[in-house]
Design a protein around this motif. Structure first.
Motif, short mmCIF file in Angstrom:
data_model
loop_
_atom_site.label_atom_id
_atom_site.label_comp_id
_atom_site.label_asym_id
_atom_site.label_seq_id
_atom_site.Cartn_x
_atom_site.Cartn_y
_atom_site.Cartn_z
N VAL A 166 -41.60 -41.06 10.68
CA VAL A 166 -40.38 -41.53 10.02
C VAL A 166 -40.64 -41.70 8.51
O VAL A 166 -39.83 -41.29 7.67
N GLU A 167 -41.81 -42.28 8.21
CA GLU A 167 -42.18 -42.53 6.81
C GLU A 167 -42.34 -41.21 6.05
O GLU A 167 -41.84 -41.07 4.92
N MET A 215 -35.17 -47.21 13.54
CA MET A 215 -36.54 -46.78 13.21
C MET A 215 -36.60 -46.27 11.77
O MET A 215 -37.58 -46.51 11.06
N VAL A 216 -35.52 -45.61 11.33
CA VAL A 216 -35.50 -45.05 9.98
C VAL A 216 -35.16 -46.14 8.94
O VAL A 216 -35.89 -46.32 7.96
N ASP A 217 -34.11 -46.90 9.20
CA ASP A 217 -33.63 -47.85 8.18
C ASP A 217 -34.45 -49.14 8.13
O ASP A 217 -34.63 -49.73 7.08
N GLU A 218 -34.90 -49.60 9.31
CA GLU A 218 -35.59 -50.89 9.37
C GLU A 218 -37.09 -50.74 9.58
O GLU A 218 -37.80 -51.75 9.65
N GLY A 219 -37.56 -49.51 9.81
CA GLY A 219 -38.98 -49.30 10.03
C GLY A 219 -39.45 -49.82 11.39
O GLY A 219 -40.64 -50.07 11.60
N TRP A 220 -38.53 -49.98 12.35
CA TRP A 220 -38.92 -50.46 13.66
C TRP A 220 -39.70 -49.38 14.42
O TRP A 220 -39.50 -48.19 14.20
N SER A 221 -40.55 -49.83 15.35
CA SER A 221 -41.24 -48.87 16.22
C SER A 221 -40.26 -48.44 17.31
O SER A 221 -39.22 -49.09 17.52
N GLY A 244 -37.58 -35.52 23.77
CA GLY A 244 -36.92 -36.79 23.43
C GLY A 244 -37.55 -37.48 22.25
O GLY A 244 -38.29 -36.86 21.46
N ILE A 245 -37.27 -38.77 22.12
CA ILE A 245 -37.70 -39.50 20.91
C ILE A 245 -38.89 -40.43 21.16
O ILE A 245 -39.32 -41.14 20.26
N ARG A 246 -39.41 -40.44 22.41
CA ARG A 246 -40.48 -41.40 22.76
C ARG A 246 -41.69 -41.33 21.84
O ARG A 246 -42.32 -42.34 21.58
N LYS A 271 -36.10 -52.06 22.85
CA LYS A 271 -35.88 -53.43 23.33
C LYS A 271 -34.53 -53.96 22.81
O LYS A 271 -33.73 -54.52 23.56
N THR A 272 -34.28 -53.74 21.52
CA THR A 272 -33.02 -54.23 20.94
C THR A 272 -31.82 -53.49 21.53
O THR A 272 -30.79 -54.10 21.83
N ALA A 273 -31.96 -52.17 21.71
CA ALA A 273 -30.86 -51.39 22.29
C ALA A 273 -30.55 -51.91 23.69
O ALA A 273 -29.37 -52.03 24.07
N GLN A 274 -31.59 -52.29 24.44
CA GLN A 274 -31.36 -52.82 25.80
C GLN A 274 -30.70 -54.19 25.73
O GLN A 274 -29.77 -54.49 26.49
N GLU A 275 -31.15 -55.03 24.78
CA GLU A 275 -30.55 -56.38 24.64
C GLU A 275 -29.07 -56.29 24.27
O GLU A 275 -28.26 -57.10 24.69
N LEU A 276 -28.73 -55.30 23.44
CA LEU A 276 -27.33 -55.16 23.01
C LEU A 276 -26.46 -54.40 24.01
O LEU A 276 -25.28 -54.20 23.80
#
Ligand SMILES: NC(=O)c1ccc[n+]([C@@H]2O[C@H](COP(=O)([O-])OP(=O)(O)OC[C@H]3O[C@@H](n4cnc5c(N)ncnc54)[C@H](OP(=O)(O)O)[C@@H]3O)[C@@H](O)[C@H]2O)c1
Length: 426
Positions: A235-236, A168-174, A226-228, A180-185
């Motif tokens: 972040v910005e 979220m910080v480095d790539e600006g992801w929501s 939490g972080i939800r 979703k990516t954490a679950q895929e990995l």
């Protein structure tokens, strides 16, 4: 004499144990003074046939096969969660077997009961892997830092949420994209509650409180956020102000007692914890002797976690060899006293939605003034024409003031409090 061990469960971490025992056989045998043999592995009936085709071990399906076997010295519980792990550990301890586990859920909720059972049966219960997986933090606190008086512990101890925050910080992801990516990995489970809501980190704060402060707090006494709800705007703004946001567990001792919390925190970019990224963990310790020290490494994963498990096996093995009487993993114990919220101070970040018209900042400053909170910085971060986003960084305030000002803001219908986070640093 051979040191006979039995594994309960043969999943991710457990499968790393035979790997290390084989690959590091010579060093381990020299440390213990004897060889280590995996005598039995308890698995589910439904998995036995599959595992027997894959591995050359003695798989059993009944806990009695392990606890009634007088040849077995140490039982390694790597099933996880509460039951049947708790019943199995209890049976093993009562049968006079030493136990090693990585189960933080169980230790944070029923640890004292299990420690008492171990003591009553004159056996050891070790659990280095339960906090920050591969980082040897518990034994460091119990052995090397026992000369020091610890005043504060800050921990990035949940790899899943730290991976997500880094993206979220480095790539600006929501938040949603990061999850979703954490679950895929495979970093996040399909139900990510324990990781993203700070529950897993709170379990670790309970265990760290025992080792660092000798106090036994309940997991419900750890305040959890939490972080939800962290938005890309938060972040910005953090980046603009020179901070990164991370989910941090903190335990601090003030005059009135102990305060433990898990929450998103604005960390100054120059702070050592700010560089703990992706799935890595770190425990940052403030103490009167060393001053500041940080213990960094992988908080999870097969080999790192199994390394901590095998270290416990070696320690028990050595103690058996030299006939040292069993003793608790953590020997620091004193009365548990919780801090007065008035004594816990921090700077805070507030993000609010207010009507986009003149006089709103003045109105806000009156509310904060009423609670004796002063602003360090105020910004308007965008507007949609009808509402504006306002960000406030305060000077130090207490937990009590935080609750009071939150309530006051919530009582103003046209104001919406979007988020409030701790800001690290003086
Ligand atoms: N993974 C990590 O990186 C990590 C890090 C730190 C701590 N830990 C802790 O280590 C422990 C193990 O985690 P893990 O990741 O290895 O979990 P895992 O991969 O899910 O392994 C657990 C294993 O236990 C087996 N099992 C479930 N119920 C059982 C029963 N009644 N009897 C015998 N076996 C049973 C499961 O068998 P089936 O596969 O047949 O269902 C599974 O293989 C947990 O307490 C976890 O919190 C893990």
């Amino acid at each position: 004499m051979t040191l006979n061990i039995a594994l309960l469960g043969f999943g991710t971490v457990a499968q790393g144990v035979p790997f290390l025992l084989n690959e590091n056989k010579e060093k381990i045998e020299q440390a213990i003074g004897t060889n280590v043999e995996i005598s039995k592995i308890l698995v589910l009936e439904s998995s036995k046939e599959r595992l027997e085709k894959q591995f050359d071990h003695n798989f059993v399906t009944k806990i009695e096969d392990v606890v009634d076997d007088t040849e077995i010295d140490i039982v390694i519980e790597l099933i996880g969660r509460i039951e049947p792990a708790k019943t199995y550990i209890t049976k093993a301890l009562k049968s006079g077997k030493h136990v090693v586990t990585a189960n933080k859920d169980l230790l944070a909720t029923h640890g004292q009961e299990l420690i008492s059972i171990a003591q009553a049966n004159n056996v050891s219960l070790y659990y280095e892997a339960a906090v920050a997986g591969g980082i040897p933090i518990l034994r460091t606190l119990a052995n090397s830092l026992n000369s020091d008086k610890i005043t504060k512990v800050l921990g990035i101890v949940n790899g899943t949420s730290n991976f997500m925050m880094t993206k979220m910080v480095d790539e600006g992801w929501s938040y949603e994209e990061a999850l979703k990516t954490a679950q895929e990995l495979g970093f996040a489970e399909s139900d990510p509650t324990n990781d993203v809501d700070g529950i897993d980190a709170a379990y670790k704060m309970v265990i760290l409180s025992q080792f660092a402060f000798g106090m036994n707090i309940n997991v419900d006494q750890v305040s959890k956020t939490g972080i939800r709800n962290i938005s890309p705007e938060d972040v910005e703004m953090a980046a603009k102000l020179g901070y990164v946001i991370k989910l941090v567990g903190s335990i601090e001792e003030v005059e009135s007692g102990l305060f433990a919390q898990v929450s998103p925190v604005f960390i100054p970019k120059g702070h050592a914890l700010a560089s703990v990224n992706n799935e890595m963990n770190a425990v940052y310790v403030e103490s009167i002797g060393i001053g500041e020290s940080m213990y960094y490494g992988p908080g999870a994963g097969q080999r790192p976690t199994a390394t901590s498990v095998v270290a416990d096996i070696i320690n028990i093995g050595k103690e058996i060899q030299v006939e040292i009487p069993a003793h608790p993993f953590n020997q620091f114990k004193r009365e548990t006293v919780l801090a007065n919220p008035d004594d816990i101070k921090s700077k805070y970040y507030f993000a609010l939605e207010v009507p986009d018209k003149n006089g709103q900042i003045l109105k806000l400053s009156e509310i904060y003034n009423d609670t004796e909170i002063s602003f360090a910085q105020v910004f308007q971060q965008g507007s949609n024409g009808s509402t504006a986003r306002v960000v406030i960084i305060t000077h130090e305030m207490t937990q009590k003031q935080l609750h009071e000002v939150t309530e006051k803001i919530e009582n103003v219908p046209e104001f919406k409090l979007l988020n409030s986070f701790k800001v690290l640093g003086a």
